[in-house]
Design a protein around this motif. Structure first.
Motif, PDB file in Angstrom:
ATOM      1  N   GLY A 113      -5.070 -11.050  -4.699  1.00  0.00           N
ATOM      2  CA  GLY A 113      -4.521  -9.943  -3.936  1.00  0.00           C
ATOM      3  C   GLY A 113      -5.580  -8.992  -3.423  1.00  0.00           C
ATOM      4  O   GLY A 113      -6.674  -8.873  -3.980  1.00  0.00           O
TER       5      GLY A 113
ATOM      6  N   SER B 227      -1.000  -6.619  -4.452  1.00  0.00           N
ATOM      7  CA  SER B 227      -2.104  -6.367  -5.380  1.00  0.00           C
ATOM      8  C   SER B 227      -2.435  -7.594  -6.220  1.00  0.00           C
ATOM      9  O   SER B 227      -3.553  -7.731  -6.711  1.00  0.00           O
ATOM     10  CB  SER B 227      -1.745  -5.194  -6.295  1.00  0.00           C
TER      11      SER B 227
ATOM     12  N   SER C 213      -0.125  -9.536   1.941  1.00  0.00           N
ATOM     13  CA  SER C 213      -0.942  -9.246   0.769  1.00  0.00           C
ATOM     14  C   SER C 213      -0.310  -8.217  -0.156  1.00  0.00           C
ATOM     15  O   SER C 213       0.189  -7.178   0.283  1.00  0.00           O
ATOM     16  CB  SER C 213      -2.321  -8.743   1.212  1.00  0.00           C
TER      17      SER C 213
ATOM     18  N   LYS D  49      -1.543 -11.161  -5.296  1.00  0.00           N
ATOM     19  CA  LYS D  49      -1.967 -12.311  -4.506  1.00  0.00           C
ATOM     20  C   LYS D  49      -1.790 -12.038  -3.022  1.00  0.00           C
ATOM     21  O   LYS D  49      -1.015 -11.151  -2.622  1.00  0.00           O
ATOM     22  CB  LYS D  49      -1.197 -13.570  -4.895  1.00  0.00           C
ATOM     23  N   THR D  50      -2.497 -12.824  -2.209  1.00  0.00           N
ATOM     24  CA  THR D  50      -2.375 -12.761  -0.759  1.00  0.00           C
ATOM     25  C   THR D  50      -2.041 -14.150  -0.236  1.00  0.00           C
ATOM     26  O   THR D  50      -2.729 -15.116  -0.551  1.00  0.00           O
ATOM     27  CB  THR D  50      -3.686 -12.273  -0.099  1.00  0.00           C
TER      28      THR D  50
END
Length: 282
Positions: free
Chosen positions: A30, A9, A7, A11-12
């Protein structure tokens, strides 16, 4: 069934694994516990992740979450939020730097680095990060990052240290002028993301020799001010991140010039993390 998350900020990336097979890969917004409150993180879980994995959530036995902002202070909070949705699972929340190290080196020692919007590095003993030269952010540090590359590029461009025709191409391609740049950097939120967003233009114009030398020095500075500080020249160095991937040839050239033993460059750590949790650890 193992759920692994990488992860940032923005996207994860999530990967659901039933060894030896990947069952499902998912991308959500994220997650950064330093920047987001519980409600925002909960919304990512309920509205984006759980709707994708559906009934498989109840079969998850282990969750390994590696993320930006997962400091020692934030680890208990991230574990708590994850356990609410995976109550039967063993849950671990770790830093993105440890995730990068495990993806790069598995169970071996090395110096793990991240070169993306920001930068980071750490001395990895095959299990944990045992030393970290603080990155300090894009104002005080973050050498090698997209944000600092953008900052150095704009500074040189508008001080006349780069060719005039490059400035004309930049302003035509981006629609920005010097007042617009000042606005974006000093008066709008997330100036680091704006500065890093200039990296594609920089990559497309490396035939300009002064720009190429600026970028090369940028990466040499990262190795000098961060990697060399560990005092372990015998250890391999690995780098994860989009900036390292897209500027790989210059990163490799900088490593040679600084006598750094660069062993591996990965755009994303997920495949290495899947290997780590399904093969290396077992």
């Amino acid at each position: 069934m193992i759920l692994i998350a990488d992860s940032g900020s923005t996207k994860t990336d999530w990967c659901l694994v039933q060894a030896p097979s990947i069952v499902r890969e998912i991308t959500t917004q994220g997650i950064n516990p330093v920047l987001q409150d519980d409600e925002t993180i909960e919304a990512v879980f309920t509205q984006q992740l759980l709707t994708e994995i559906d009934r498989l959530a109840s079969e998850v036995s282990d969750v390994f979450f590696y993320g930006a902002g997962v400091t020692p202070q934030m680890q208990p909070r991230m574990r708590r939020l994850l356990r609410e949705h995976f109550p039967k699972a063993n849950v671990r929340a770790e830093s993105d730097l440890l995730g990068a190290a495990r993806a790069l080196f598995q169970l071996k020692q090395g110096i793990a680095c991240i070169l993306g919007t920001g930068s980071n590095s750490g001395l990895y003993d095959g299990d944990r990060i045992v030393r970290n030269v603080p990155p300090l952010g894009f104002i005080l540090g973050d050498e090698g990052s997209g944000a600092v590359m953008g900052k150095r590029f704009l500074g040189s461009l508008y001080k006349g240290l780069l060719p005039e025709d490059l400035k004309e191409r930049f302003e035509q391609a981006t629609g920005l002028s010097l007042p617009d740049v000042i606005q974006r950097v000093y008066r709008e939120p997330m100036p680091n993301r704006f500065l890093a967003s200039l990296s594609p233009f920089i990559a497309e114009n490396l035939q300009c020799e002064p720009l190429r030398m600026l970028v090369l020095e940028h990466f040499r500075s990262f190795f000098r001010r961060n990697v060399a500080a560990y005092g372990r020249p015998e250890l391999p160095v690995g780098i994860v991140g989009s900036i390292a991937h897209h500027f790989r040839s210059l990163v490799e050239e900088a490593a040679v010039k600084e006598k750094i033993r660069l062993e591996k460059v990965l755009q994303r750590p997920m495949n290495g993390l899947v290997d780590y949790h399904t093969n290396a650890v077992s």
